[in-house]
Design an enzyme around this catalytic site. Structure first.
Site, PDB file in Angstrom:
ATOM      1  N   HIS A  21     -12.163  -3.486   6.951  1.00  0.00           N
ATOM      2  CA  HIS A  21     -11.280  -2.744   7.845  1.00  0.00           C
ATOM      3  C   HIS A  21     -10.968  -3.539   9.116  1.00  0.00           C
ATOM      4  O   HIS A  21      -9.848  -3.469   9.645  1.00  0.00           O
ATOM      5  CB  HIS A  21     -11.887  -1.386   8.181  1.00  0.00           C
ATOM      6  CG  HIS A  21     -12.130  -0.534   6.975  1.00  0.00           C
ATOM      7  ND1 HIS A  21     -11.128  -0.201   6.091  1.00  0.00           N
ATOM      8  CD2 HIS A  21     -13.263   0.026   6.480  1.00  0.00           C
ATOM      9  CE1 HIS A  21     -11.615   0.543   5.111  1.00  0.00           C
ATOM     10  NE2 HIS A  21     -12.914   0.688   5.326  1.00  0.00           N
ATOM     11  N   LEU A  22     -11.927  -4.309   9.595  1.00  0.00           N
ATOM     12  CA  LEU A  22     -11.640  -5.198  10.724  1.00  0.00           C
ATOM     13  C   LEU A  22     -10.646  -6.268  10.307  1.00  0.00           C
ATOM     14  O   LEU A  22      -9.750  -6.632  11.080  1.00  0.00           O
ATOM     15  CB  LEU A  22     -12.936  -5.828  11.233  1.00  0.00           C
ATOM     16  CG  LEU A  22     -12.798  -6.844  12.371  1.00  0.00           C
ATOM     17  CD1 LEU A  22     -12.069  -6.249  13.569  1.00  0.00           C
ATOM     18  CD2 LEU A  22     -14.167  -7.383  12.782  1.00  0.00           C
ATOM     19  N   ALA A  23     -10.774  -6.765   9.086  1.00  0.00           N
ATOM     20  CA  ALA A  23      -9.821  -7.763   8.588  1.00  0.00           C
ATOM     21  C   ALA A  23      -8.397  -7.217   8.619  1.00  0.00           C
ATOM     22  O   ALA A  23      -7.451  -7.930   8.966  1.00  0.00           O
ATOM     23  CB  ALA A  23     -10.197  -8.191   7.173  1.00  0.00           C
ATOM     24  N   ASP A  24      -8.239  -5.928   8.261  1.00  0.00           N
ATOM     25  CA  ASP A  24      -6.910  -5.310   8.312  1.00  0.00           C
ATOM     26  C   ASP A  24      -6.288  -5.465   9.698  1.00  0.00           C
ATOM     27  O   ASP A  24      -5.077  -5.692   9.831  1.00  0.00           O
ATOM     28  CB  ASP A  24      -7.007  -3.810   7.992  1.00  0.00           C
ATOM     29  CG  ASP A  24      -7.413  -3.532   6.563  1.00  0.00           C
ATOM     30  OD1 ASP A  24      -7.397  -4.464   5.739  1.00  0.00           O
ATOM     31  OD2 ASP A  24      -7.748  -2.367   6.274  1.00  0.00           O
ATOM     32  N   GLN A  25      -7.116  -5.325  10.738  1.00  0.00           N
ATOM     33  CA  GLN A  25      -6.622  -5.353  12.105  1.00  0.00           C
ATOM     34  C   GLN A  25      -6.393  -6.776  12.625  1.00  0.00           C
ATOM     35  O   GLN A  25      -5.574  -6.994  13.518  1.00  0.00           O
ATOM     36  CB  GLN A  25      -7.610  -4.640  13.028  1.00  0.00           C
ATOM     37  CG  GLN A  25      -7.956  -3.234  12.615  1.00  0.00           C
ATOM     38  CD  GLN A  25      -6.766  -2.309  12.611  1.00  0.00           C
ATOM     39  OE1 GLN A  25      -5.979  -2.307  13.549  1.00  0.00           O
ATOM     40  NE2 GLN A  25      -6.612  -1.535  11.555  1.00  0.00           N
ATOM     41  N   GLU A  42       0.809  -1.207   0.000  1.00  0.00           N
ATOM     42  CA  GLU A  42       0.000   0.000   0.000  1.00  0.00           C
ATOM     43  C   GLU A  42       0.847   1.264   0.000  1.00  0.00           C
ATOM     44  O   GLU A  42       0.340   2.363  -0.205  1.00  0.00           O
ATOM     45  CB  GLU A  42      -0.976  -0.010   1.186  1.00  0.00           C
ATOM     46  CG  GLU A  42      -0.353  -0.196   2.548  1.00  0.00           C
ATOM     47  CD  GLU A  42       0.022   1.129   3.198  1.00  0.00           C
ATOM     48  OE1 GLU A  42      -0.682   2.127   2.997  1.00  0.00           O
ATOM     49  OE2 GLU A  42       1.023   1.159   3.920  1.00  0.00           O
ATOM     50  N   GLN A  98      -1.951   0.454  17.610  1.00  0.00           N
ATOM     51  CA  GLN A  98      -1.891  -0.721  16.740  1.00  0.00           C
ATOM     52  C   GLN A  98      -0.469  -1.255  16.632  1.00  0.00           C
ATOM     53  O   GLN A  98      -0.257  -2.462  16.490  1.00  0.00           O
ATOM     54  CB  GLN A  98      -2.406  -0.336  15.348  1.00  0.00           C
ATOM     55  CG  GLN A  98      -2.310  -1.414  14.292  1.00  0.00           C
ATOM     56  CD  GLN A  98      -2.506  -0.845  12.892  1.00  0.00           C
ATOM     57  OE1 GLN A  98      -1.607  -0.283  12.287  1.00  0.00           O
ATOM     58  NE2 GLN A  98      -3.721  -0.989  12.370  1.00  0.00           N
ATOM     59  N   HIS A 104      -4.120  -2.858   2.436  1.00  0.00           N
ATOM     60  CA  HIS A 104      -3.511  -2.902   3.772  1.00  0.00           C
ATOM     61  C   HIS A 104      -3.383  -4.347   4.247  1.00  0.00           C
ATOM     62  O   HIS A 104      -2.350  -4.739   4.802  1.00  0.00           O
ATOM     63  CB  HIS A 104      -4.347  -2.095   4.768  1.00  0.00           C
ATOM     64  CG  HIS A 104      -4.128  -0.623   4.697  1.00  0.00           C
ATOM     65  ND1 HIS A 104      -4.696   0.158   3.732  1.00  0.00           N
ATOM     66  CD2 HIS A 104      -3.379   0.216   5.474  1.00  0.00           C
ATOM     67  CE1 HIS A 104      -4.322   1.418   3.912  1.00  0.00           C
ATOM     68  NE2 HIS A 104      -3.529   1.477   4.956  1.00  0.00           N
TER      69      HIS A 104
END
Length: 342
Positions: free
Chosen positions: A282-286, A10, A100, A307
């Site tokens: 976006h949760l998957a990113d985390q 990214e 994070q 990401h």
């Protein structure tokens, strides 16, 4: 030493944050070049420098090259420690992205931690406080560690000035997290945050969200904050299901109509509801990094973001291919955490 090219994937700060987290966890040193080469202002900004400094503090690391604008950094951790820490971004840069960076290592640190973070808490292009508190950390708790987070003061872009308090009770190892089904939808509701702006803006956003999603008036709340350093507005739509809670977020901007902000959030919520996956993009990113730390973890999600793909590549540099992503059907993917030997 692991060598990374920050222009890959990214092309922003994700590869740096992931590398710092993985370095703390594995004890491996790394060097990253071409930091944020894909951005209009390459190199370290204040937010990224704070993440490096935070990781260096909890990992007793030796760091070379860390300065505003730097495009290459070397990082060599020593001994991971818990304790009491305070990190200030000094701008509206995201406190949640700094967290994070260090939280994955602190989840299994040898001692509890308390962290004060100052800066932005509700920023475009970063997980807001509400996502952290209501979506991500409840899933972390299923893996064993207990993390309590308190919003002491909100900080909207561009003024910043927010403050978070985070308390981490670690566990020796993480239990697997399995999220393959969403389960029955239990509740859908909306919150609109408004600070130092007319309440009428929030009312217009509520009207759009309620109409688009068929929400009753009691399921839409306007929360006015008087303790923000500057103006701010966020629209949040929650989908609470049997096995997971998701939140879709939009932020008010100058010269963008309130209705347009609400429409975008309502569309994202509709797309999530119409899908059959429990984990939004976006949760998957985390969650990708957590799969690498707990063998047997898995989740289903929609098409991975850049990401998430960058996370996969960075993890492989430090730990090998311990996380596998496979497309199940059009727009549906499964992520699995596997042992190094598999």
């Amino acid at each position: 030493m692991v060598i990374l090219d920050g222009s890959q994937g990214e092309g922003g700060g994700q590869i740096l944050r992931s590398a710092l987290a993985l370095s703390l966890i594995t004890g491996q040193a790394f060097r990253i070049d071409n930091i944020r080469a894909g951005r209009a202002r390459p190199g370290l900004l204040r937010q990224h420098l704070t993440a490096v400094e935070a990781a260096a503090t909890i990992g007793n690391a030796r760091v070379e090259g860390a300065a505003i604008g730097a495009r290459s950094v070397a990082f060599a951790p020593s001994k991971l420690q818990g304790g009491a820490f305070m990190f200030s971004v000094g701008t509206a840069g995201s406190t949640t992205l700094v967290l994070q960076t260090v939280l994955p290592a602190l989840l299994t640190a040898p001692a509890p931690s308390t962290i004060i973070l100052e800066g932005g808490t509700h920023n475009p292009s970063a997980p807001p406080f509400d996502f952290l508190a209501d979506v991500y950390l409840p899933l972390v708790a299923r893996m064993g560690p207990q993390v309590k987070v308190v919003l002491e003061r909100p900080g909207f872009y561009p003024a910043g000035g927010g403050r978070l308090r985070v308390e981490v009770a670690p566990t020796p190892s993480l239990s697997p997290l399995v999220l393959l089904e969403r389960g029955a939808i239990k509740r859908r509701h909306a919150r609109v945050l408004i600070a130092n702006l007319p309440r009428a803006i929030a009312a217009r956003e509520v009207e759009v969200v309620a109409s688009r999603l068929g929400l009753a008036s009691q399921d839409c709340v306007i929360e006015q904050r008087s303790d923000s350093a500057g103006p701010g507005n966020a629209v949040l739509v929650y989908v609470e299901a049997e096995h997971v809670t998701e939140v879709m977020v939009g932020f008010g901007e100058k010269r963008v109509r309130a209705e347009a902000v609400a429409e975008e959030v309502a569309t994202a919520a509709t797309e999530y509801l119409e899908s059959d996956v429990p984990v939004g993009p976006h949760l998957a990113d985390q969650l990708v990094l957590l799969l690498a730390l707990a063998q047997g973890s898995c989740f289903r999600t929609s098409t991975p973001t850049m990401h998430a793909r960058t996370q996969l590549e960075t993890i492989s540099k430090f730990m090998g291919r311990v996380v596998h992503a496979e497309q199940e059907a059009a727009g549906t993917w499964r992520f699995d955490g596997r042992s190094v030997a598999s």
